[in-house]
Design an enzyme around this catalytic site. Structure first.
Site, PDB file in Angstrom:
ATOM      1  N   ASN A  37     -32.358 -50.614 -18.761  1.00  0.00           N
ATOM      2  CA  ASN A  37     -30.959 -50.830 -18.382  1.00  0.00           C
ATOM      3  C   ASN A  37     -30.660 -52.300 -18.066  1.00  0.00           C
ATOM      4  OD1 ASN A  37     -28.360 -50.099 -17.742  1.00  0.00           O
ATOM      5  ND2 ASN A  37     -28.872 -49.077 -15.810  1.00  0.00           N
ATOM      6  N   HIS A 122     -26.687 -35.607  -8.455  1.00  0.00           N
ATOM      7  CA  HIS A 122     -26.152 -36.667  -7.587  1.00  0.00           C
ATOM      8  C   HIS A 122     -24.793 -36.267  -7.017  1.00  0.00           C
ATOM      9  CE1 HIS A 122     -28.410 -40.182  -9.728  1.00  0.00           C
ATOM     10  NE2 HIS A 122     -29.212 -39.206  -9.384  1.00  0.00           N
ATOM     11  N   ARG A 147     -28.844 -35.079  -4.267  1.00  0.00           N
ATOM     12  CA  ARG A 147     -28.967 -36.430  -3.708  1.00  0.00           C
ATOM     13  C   ARG A 147     -27.619 -36.839  -3.139  1.00  0.00           C
ATOM     14  NH1 ARG A 147     -29.646 -42.268  -6.749  1.00  0.00           N
ATOM     15  NH2 ARG A 147     -27.403 -42.014  -6.887  1.00  0.00           N
ATOM     16  N   TYR A 159     -22.814 -47.755  -2.659  1.00  0.00           N
ATOM     17  CA  TYR A 159     -23.893 -48.532  -3.251  1.00  0.00           C
ATOM     18  C   TYR A 159     -24.838 -47.666  -4.076  1.00  0.00           C
ATOM     19  CZ  TYR A 159     -27.554 -46.669  -0.396  1.00  0.00           C
ATOM     20  OH  TYR A 159     -28.474 -45.825   0.129  1.00  0.00           O
ATOM     21  N   ASP A 215     -31.222 -41.977  -1.569  1.00  0.00           N
ATOM     22  CA  ASP A 215     -31.819 -43.161  -2.210  1.00  0.00           C
ATOM     23  C   ASP A 215     -31.373 -44.414  -1.457  1.00  0.00           C
ATOM     24  OD1 ASP A 215     -32.795 -45.060  -3.948  1.00  0.00           O
ATOM     25  OD2 ASP A 215     -31.917 -44.175  -5.753  1.00  0.00           O
ATOM     26  N   HIS A 217     -32.428 -47.450  -2.296  1.00  0.00           N
ATOM     27  CA  HIS A 217     -32.355 -48.510  -3.305  1.00  0.00           C
ATOM     28  C   HIS A 217     -32.932 -49.841  -2.809  1.00  0.00           C
ATOM     29  CE1 HIS A 217     -30.495 -48.848  -7.359  1.00  0.00           C
ATOM     30  NE2 HIS A 217     -30.540 -47.552  -7.241  1.00  0.00           N
ATOM     31  N   GLU A 241     -35.741 -42.100  -0.710  1.00  0.00           N
ATOM     32  CA  GLU A 241     -36.241 -42.790  -1.907  1.00  0.00           C
ATOM     33  C   GLU A 241     -36.136 -44.304  -1.772  1.00  0.00           C
ATOM     34  OE1 GLU A 241     -34.125 -41.577  -5.404  1.00  0.00           O
ATOM     35  OE2 GLU A 241     -34.795 -43.319  -6.524  1.00  0.00           O
ATOM     36  N   GLU A 267     -39.362 -45.992  -9.097  1.00  0.00           N
ATOM     37  CA  GLU A 267     -38.612 -46.039 -10.362  1.00  0.00           C
ATOM     38  C   GLU A 267     -38.675 -47.408 -11.031  1.00  0.00           C
ATOM     39  OE1 GLU A 267     -34.690 -44.945  -8.891  1.00  0.00           O
ATOM     40  OE2 GLU A 267     -33.985 -46.971  -9.258  1.00  0.00           O
ATOM     41  N   ARG A 288     -42.166 -41.797  -8.492  1.00  0.00           N
ATOM     42  CA  ARG A 288     -40.832 -41.782  -9.098  1.00  0.00           C
ATOM     43  C   ARG A 288     -40.732 -42.422 -10.483  1.00  0.00           C
ATOM     44  NH1 ARG A 288     -36.502 -39.785  -9.383  1.00  0.00           N
ATOM     45  NH2 ARG A 288     -34.986 -41.387  -8.868  1.00  0.00           N
ATOM     46  N   HIS A 317     -38.076 -40.127 -12.569  1.00  0.00           N
ATOM     47  CA  HIS A 317     -36.773 -40.799 -12.632  1.00  0.00           C
ATOM     48  C   HIS A 317     -35.984 -40.259 -13.831  1.00  0.00           C
ATOM     49  CE1 HIS A 317     -34.703 -45.009 -12.943  1.00  0.00           C
ATOM     50  NE2 HIS A 317     -34.084 -44.271 -12.058  1.00  0.00           N
ATOM     51  N   ASP A 321     -29.336 -43.658 -17.565  1.00  0.00           N
ATOM     52  CA  ASP A 321     -29.834 -44.749 -18.418  1.00  0.00           C
ATOM     53  C   ASP A 321     -31.195 -44.436 -19.049  1.00  0.00           C
ATOM     54  OD1 ASP A 321     -29.866 -45.577 -15.358  1.00  0.00           O
ATOM     55  OD2 ASP A 321     -31.656 -46.501 -16.202  1.00  0.00           O
ATOM     56  N   GLU A 344     -35.186 -35.494 -11.376  1.00  0.00           N
ATOM     57  CA  GLU A 344     -33.802 -35.976 -11.293  1.00  0.00           C
ATOM     58  C   GLU A 344     -33.086 -35.671 -12.615  1.00  0.00           C
ATOM     59  OE1 GLU A 344     -33.439 -40.255 -11.163  1.00  0.00           O
ATOM     60  OE2 GLU A 344     -31.556 -40.131 -10.065  1.00  0.00           O
ATOM     61  N   TRP A 407     -30.486 -54.840  -4.945  1.00  0.00           N
ATOM     62  CA  TRP A 407     -29.434 -53.864  -5.291  1.00  0.00           C
ATOM     63  C   TRP A 407     -29.994 -52.467  -5.286  1.00  0.00           C
ATOM     64  CZ3 TRP A 407     -28.414 -50.452  -9.523  1.00  0.00           C
ATOM     65  CH2 TRP A 407     -27.160 -49.798  -9.416  1.00  0.00           C
TER      66      TRP A 407
HETATM   67  C1  GCO Z   1     -31.901 -43.306  -9.388  1.00  0.00           C
HETATM   68  C2  GCO Z   1     -31.740 -44.761  -9.616  1.00  0.00           C
HETATM   69  C3  GCO Z   1     -30.707 -45.183 -10.585  1.00  0.00           C
HETATM   70  C4  GCO Z   1     -30.908 -46.671 -10.895  1.00  0.00           C
HETATM   71  C5  GCO Z   1     -30.686 -46.973 -12.326  1.00  0.00           C
HETATM   72  C6  GCO Z   1     -31.019 -48.410 -12.677  1.00  0.00           C
HETATM   73  O1  GCO Z   1     -32.537 -42.961  -8.423  1.00  0.00           O
HETATM   74  O2  GCO Z   1     -31.424 -42.563 -10.223  1.00  0.00           O
HETATM   75  O3  GCO Z   1     -31.809 -45.487  -8.441  1.00  0.00           O
HETATM   76  O4  GCO Z   1     -29.422 -44.871 -10.160  1.00  0.00           O
HETATM   77  O5  GCO Z   1     -30.085 -47.469 -10.130  1.00  0.00           O
HETATM   78  O6  GCO Z   1     -31.454 -46.104 -13.082  1.00  0.00           O
HETATM   79  O7  GCO Z   1     -31.044 -48.580 -14.035  1.00  0.00           O
HETATM   80 MG    MG Z   2     -33.367 -44.456  -7.302  1.00  0.00          MG
END
Ligand code: GCO
Ligand code: MG
Length: 407
Positions: A37, A122, A147, A159, A215, A217, A241, A267, A288, A317, A321, A344, A407
């Site tokens: 991605n 999600h 989630r 976010y 998550d 992140h 996560e 991930e 993950r 994961h 994407d 997921e 991020w």
């Molecule tokens: C998740 C991830 C995604 C990522 C994305 C980045 O747990 O699914 O955090 O939302 O942000 O796959 O490319």
């Molecule tokens: Mg994630």
């Protein structure tokens, strides 16, 4: 069975995907997902400029040998671009081998260890009413594990979700595609204050049984993550996560000492090396990585076997994407391995499914890869050609004072 062709397909049915199509001298076609991605064309080039020419004429059955040849033979190890490219080759070869056997791929991995693959979906909302509605909507779609991501008062975007609404309504913010990375603002203290109140409200509304995930992140330091894990204990999360940027593997010891909230990580990892301390010291509960990003089925199976020795489970994961090709690869593994945890699942758009025809199903909270020989996914190249690649970036995150943050 010799490899006769290795074509890279770049298509953008709603979002960008890179797919490797391997053809053999006896007329079979296998697919591997090579989507990274926001950096898609780097993998496309790695495959077409450097890997493809090495594949022509090779015995398509020699999966392990090809994996080692591409990994060790490149001299340069690991890294998301390299490992995504190797993953695509690996999955395409497994697809071919299973087609030759006339069996769905999971049969070659030892057969089914379960009848269905528990999936989580999600839910997100800018505020609590929107979040509760989103959870209900997921339940109506059949998800039994959810989630939960929430807006934080004072911050404009929710976010860590793929297509957050653009507060500025600026151009290029359509379907999560950005000609330049969009920028988001982050406030760790506001998040830490707010999140436990969200989970308290969600538990009050839905009761104790609904499995809930969250998550982070990668946004916290180890001590902040420890504090959050502890604060969330009363709400009994299935997992928390990516609570820290976990390439600091030692940092997870601190988190673990302070909380019994289960932890899922990986991930952004692409090699078993990234997990060595985390697995050996049992600092996490779920692995993950995506099949697409961590070297394919060959590498992931070894990773899960290592994790199994420490009672650590899978949590592959599966965001949008990852293409349906990558998704299917994960599902065959999920069905076969003993230490499966959860999968997921973000259903793709109708446009994406027009390009990628797949045999996997989702019913009553459970996924299944289907019984089609091979991976069970084919790519409609005519449809793929209709969706031209468009540059897209993930957002960039800054603290209130402008400092770039994870991020
Ligand atoms: C998740 C991830 C995604 C990522 C994305 C980045 O747990 O699914 O955090 O939302 O942000 O796959 O490319
Ligand atoms: Mg994630």
């Amino acid at each position: 069975m010799r490899i006769a062709g290795a074509d890279v397909i770049v298509t953008s049915p709603g979002r960008n995907f890179v797919t490797l199509e391997i053809t053999t001298d006896d007329g079979l076609t296998g697919y591997g997902d090579a989507t990274l991605n926001g950096r898609e064309l780097a993998v496309a080039s790695y495959l077409s400029d450097h890997v493809g020419p090495l594949l022509i004429g090779r015995d398509a059955h020699r999966i392990e040998d090809t994996w080692q040849y591409l990994h060790r033979g490149a001299y340069w190890r690991r890294g998301p671009v390299t490992m995504a490219a190797i993953a695509a080759v690996d999955v395409a070869l497994w697809d071919l081998k299973a087609q030759v056997a006339g069996l769905p791929l999971y049969q070659l991995l030892g057969g089914a260890s379960r009848t269905g693959i528990r999936a989580y979906g999600h839910a997100s909302g800018r505020d609590l009413p929107e979040l509760l509605d989103s959870i209900r909507a997921r339940q109506e779609q059949g998800f039994r594990s959810i989630r939960v991501q929430s807006g934080v008062p004072g911050l404009e975007t929710i976010y860590g979700i793929s297509a957050a609404p653009d507060p500025a309504g600026g151009p290029g913010r359509e379907n999560g595609r950005h000609p330049q990375p969009s920028e988001e603002t982050w406030d760790t203290q506001a998040y830490l204050r707010h999140l436990p109140t969200v989970f308290e409200a969600v538990r009050n509304e839905f009761g104790p049984e609904l499995p809930l995930l969250h998550d982070v992140h990668h946004r916290l330091t180890p001590i902040q993550a420890a504090k959050l894990g502890k604060a969330l204990e009363p709400y009994d999360l299935f997992w928390l996560e990516d609570c820290t940027p976990a390439e600091n593997q030692d940092g997870l010891r601190l988190v673990r000492q302070h909380t019994t909230t289960p932890l899922a990580i990986g991930e952004v990892f692409n090699s078993v090396v990234d997990y060595q301390t985390l697995i050996r010291e049992q600092l996490i509960d779920y692995v993950r990585s995506a099949v697409t990003h961590a070297g394919g089925i060959t590498a992931m199976r070894k990773l899960f076997d290592l994790a199994a020795q420490y009672q650590i489970k899978s949590g592959i994961h599966g965001p949008a994407d990852i293409s349906p090709v990558g998704m299917a690869a994960g599902l065959h593994l999920d069905l076969a391995i003993h230490n499966f945890g959860i999968q997921e699942f973000m259903p793709h758009s109708a446009e994406t499914y027009e390009v990628f025809r797949h045999s996997y199903t989702f019913r009553d909270g459970y996924l299944h890869p289907g019984e089609t020989p091979g991976l069970g996914v084919t790519v409609d190249r005519a449809a793929a050609a209709r969706f031209e690649y468009r540059p897209a970036y993930l957002p960039v995150n800054r603290l209130r004072d402008g400092t770039v943050h994870d991020w």
